[in-house]
Design an enzyme around this catalytic site. Structure first.
Site, PDB file in Angstrom:
ATOM      1  N   SER A 143       0.852  -1.191   0.000  1.00 30.71           N
ATOM      2  CA  SER A 143       0.000   0.000   0.000  1.00 30.71           C
ATOM      3  C   SER A 143       0.887   1.240   0.000  1.00 30.71           C
ATOM      4  O   SER A 143       1.974   1.238   0.595  1.00 30.71           O
ATOM      5  CB  SER A 143      -0.882   0.029   1.245  1.00 30.71           C
ATOM      6  OG  SER A 143      -1.461   1.311   1.382  1.00 30.71           O
ATOM      7  N   TYR A 156      -1.399  -0.495  10.141  1.00 27.14           N
ATOM      8  CA  TYR A 156      -1.636  -1.154   8.847  1.00 27.14           C
ATOM      9  C   TYR A 156      -0.410  -0.971   7.943  1.00 27.14           C
ATOM     10  O   TYR A 156       0.076  -1.920   7.319  1.00 27.14           O
ATOM     11  CB  TYR A 156      -2.886  -0.558   8.195  1.00 27.14           C
ATOM     12  CG  TYR A 156      -3.142  -1.025   6.788  1.00 27.14           C
ATOM     13  CD1 TYR A 156      -3.595  -2.330   6.545  1.00 27.14           C
ATOM     14  CD2 TYR A 156      -2.959  -0.180   5.692  1.00 27.14           C
ATOM     15  CE1 TYR A 156      -3.840  -2.764   5.248  1.00 27.14           C
ATOM     16  CE2 TYR A 156      -3.197  -0.611   4.400  1.00 27.14           C
ATOM     17  CZ  TYR A 156      -3.637  -1.899   4.183  1.00 27.14           C
ATOM     18  OH  TYR A 156      -3.869  -2.325   2.911  1.00 27.14           O
TER      19      TYR A 156
END
Lengths: 247, 74
Positions: A143, A156
């Site tokens: 990501s 995350y």
């Protein structure tokens, strides 16, 4: 009778969002896809009906890394002697909060899904490629937040940073056997986990990138399809940001 | 059993450009006598598991052919 030239891909998190998009792209490109996910979605079922004989599904829970690896590789879903050409690790969960509120149990659960399970699945994917002498390709979906930082996504992002480092090491370690490993870092997309963002936050993220728009899941899926193709045979240990220029 | 192991070993040696061996014994050292590195040993592991259904490297790494035979219960 299976076509022996059709390449076999294991794809995690195939039921929805980006995973579903990648699954569709790989099927259209002629791959045989072994899809795993917690549940079989209606959309994935439809893809299977449209590409008969090339989509196989198994319910797998990545919050139990050993159970997940056994379910995929120790039964008849992907037997040892069945040659795997690629593993696309897409499944992930997001636990969002600011750092001062970290909940250890939620953190551990997210690391199991986003880091430990992909690592164990990679272990057995490599063992499969070694046994079958396949120059396989591994792609982990990372990501952009692992590179830029976003409020509420520190934990995350840490899971994605871990998997990017793991991929670089895998590439260095297994390149000698022709096995490649790369990561793809999508920017903000208007699907999946990002849909939990408020309109205001989503707009703020869009305004931060060069193209002033959300990343297109089709563009991300095209990048994944390229990285597992022979056209990417000299590419390993890389991260490709498909992020509309977020950095 | 030794013949089956020799076939696997020679297949791995061939894959890494080494000459085949005519025989092995229980005292054959996997690294020193066979010239296997960690990656050859990983290939040996998955091939033995495929042939005999047992992961002989699961708990510790065997040093010699004898260690493999013991883990295979032979």
């Amino acid at each position: 009778m299976q076509n022996k030239t059709t390449k076999n891909v294991l794809l995690s998190g195939a039921s929805k969002g980006l995973g579903l998009c990648i699954c569709g792209k790989l099927l259209k490109s002629g791959y045989r896809v072994y899809a795993i996910s917690r549940t079989l979605s209606g959309h994935l079922r439809e893809l299977g009906e449209a590409h008969k004989g090339r989509l196989f599904f198994k319910e797998v829970d990545l919050s139990d890394p050993i159970g997940a690896a056994n379910a995929v590789f120790k039964g008849d879903f992907i037997p040892r002697a069945f040659p795997l050409d690629a593993f696309v690790s897409n499944a992930a969960q997001s636990y969002e909060d600011i750092v001062s509120n970290i909940d250890e149990a939620k953190l551990e659960g997210m690391f199991k899904v986003n880091v430990f399970s992909p690592m164990l699945l990679t272990k057995y994917a490599i063992r499969n490629m070694l046994l079958n002498r396949r120059p396989g390709s591994i792609v982990h979906i990372s990501s952009i937040c692992a590179h830029t930082g976003y409020k509420g996504l520190s934990m995350y992002a840490a899971t994605k940073g871990a998997i990017e480092s793991f991929s670089i090491g895998t590439a260095r370690e297994w390149g000698r056997r022709g096995i490649r490993s790369n990561t793809v870092s999508p920017g903000f997309m208007e699907i999946g986990m990002a849909t939990s963002l408020s309109d205001e936050d989503a707009d703020k993220i869009r305004r931060r990138n060069s193209l002033k728009k959300a990343a297109d899941p089709e563009s991300v899926a095209d990048t994944v399809a390229f990285l597992i193709s022979d056209g990417a045979s000299s590419i390993t240990g890389q991260n490709v940001c498909v992020d509309c220029g977020s950095r | 059993m030794l013949k089956e192991l020799l076939d696997i070993i020679n297949s791995i040696r061939k894959n890494s450009g080494k000459q085949p061996l005519e025989n092995i014994s229980e005292t054959t050292n996997l690294r020193e006598d066979l010239g296997f590195d960690s990656f050859d040993l990983a290939e040996l592991e998955v091939n033995i598991e495929d042939r005999f259904g047992i992961d002989v490297f699961e708990k510790d790494i065997p040093i010699s052919v004898s260690d493999i035979l013991k883990k295979l219960g032979r």
